[in-house]
Scaffold this active site. Structure first.
Site, PDB file in Angstrom:
ATOM      1  N   CYS A  11      55.053 -61.297 -42.480  1.00  0.00           N
ATOM      2  CA  CYS A  11      54.021 -62.286 -42.743  1.00  0.00           C
ATOM      3  C   CYS A  11      54.440 -63.037 -44.012  1.00  0.00           C
ATOM      4  O   CYS A  11      55.140 -62.474 -44.855  1.00  0.00           O
ATOM      5  CB  CYS A  11      52.670 -61.621 -42.917  1.00  0.00           C
ATOM      6  SG  CYS A  11      51.315 -62.762 -42.689  1.00  0.00           S
ATOM      7  N   CYS A  85      51.567 -65.995 -38.529  1.00  0.00           N
ATOM      8  CA  CYS A  85      51.447 -66.798 -39.746  1.00  0.00           C
ATOM      9  C   CYS A  85      52.538 -67.840 -39.863  1.00  0.00           C
ATOM     10  O   CYS A  85      52.775 -68.391 -40.924  1.00  0.00           O
ATOM     11  CB  CYS A  85      51.421 -65.893 -40.970  1.00  0.00           C
ATOM     12  SG  CYS A  85      52.593 -64.550 -40.919  1.00  0.00           S
ATOM     13  N   CYS A  89      61.754 -65.996 -38.484  1.00  0.00           N
ATOM     14  CA  CYS A  89      62.658 -64.860 -38.622  1.00  0.00           C
ATOM     15  C   CYS A  89      63.974 -65.209 -37.973  1.00  0.00           C
ATOM     16  O   CYS A  89      64.004 -65.908 -36.969  1.00  0.00           O
ATOM     17  CB  CYS A  89      62.096 -63.633 -37.899  1.00  0.00           C
ATOM     18  SG  CYS A  89      60.801 -62.830 -38.783  1.00  0.00           S
TER      19      CYS A  89
END
Length: 135
Positions: A11, A85, A89
């Site tokens: 997050c 959120c 990645c």
């Protein structure tokens, strides 16, 4: 996946949702899963309302510190869970990715964080069941 799978919760601030998810997985899985959490712009401390909500269910996350998401951590994780959120990645072949759309607990009181905590528990229990089945 190795004998002991690793799960990374991501997050942005690594202060609320990802910390609660990591707390639940550590609590429910014990030492059978390597639990990690990180964020792209980590906060200084864990969200106090998240700490209190988890304390209410007997899980202490006060010792946790938000951590910066590092490439190597993501690369060495078996499962990467983003917490709805918008965090980006790195993508690696063979990894399992999930995005859990969850309300942000930032700026909310413990009363508003409890339902988020409970939804995270439900998702962590499902994930843990799937990891155990795969093993």
């Amino acid at each position: 996946m190795s004998d002991k799978p690793s799960v990374l919760f991501v997050c942005v601030h690594n202060a609320g949702r990802s910390q609660m998810a990591a707390g639940w997985l550590r609590h429910l899985a014990g030492d059978t899963v390597e639990v990690r959490s990180a964020g792209s712009a980590p906060a200084d401390t864990v969200n106090p309302a998240a700490v209190e909500a988890m304390r209410e269910v007997g899980i202490d996350i006060t010792g946790q510190t938000p951590k910066l998401l590092e490439y190597a951590t993501a690369e060495s994780s078996d499962v990467i869970v983003t917490m709805g959120c918008g965090d980006a990645c790195p993508v690696f072949p063979g990894k399992r990715y999930e995005d859990w759309k969850l309300e942000d607990p930032a700026g909310k009181g413990v009363e508003s964080v409890r339902p988020i905590r409970d939804e995270i528990r439900t998702r962590v229990e499902k994930l843990l069941g799937e990891l155990r089945t795969a093993a």
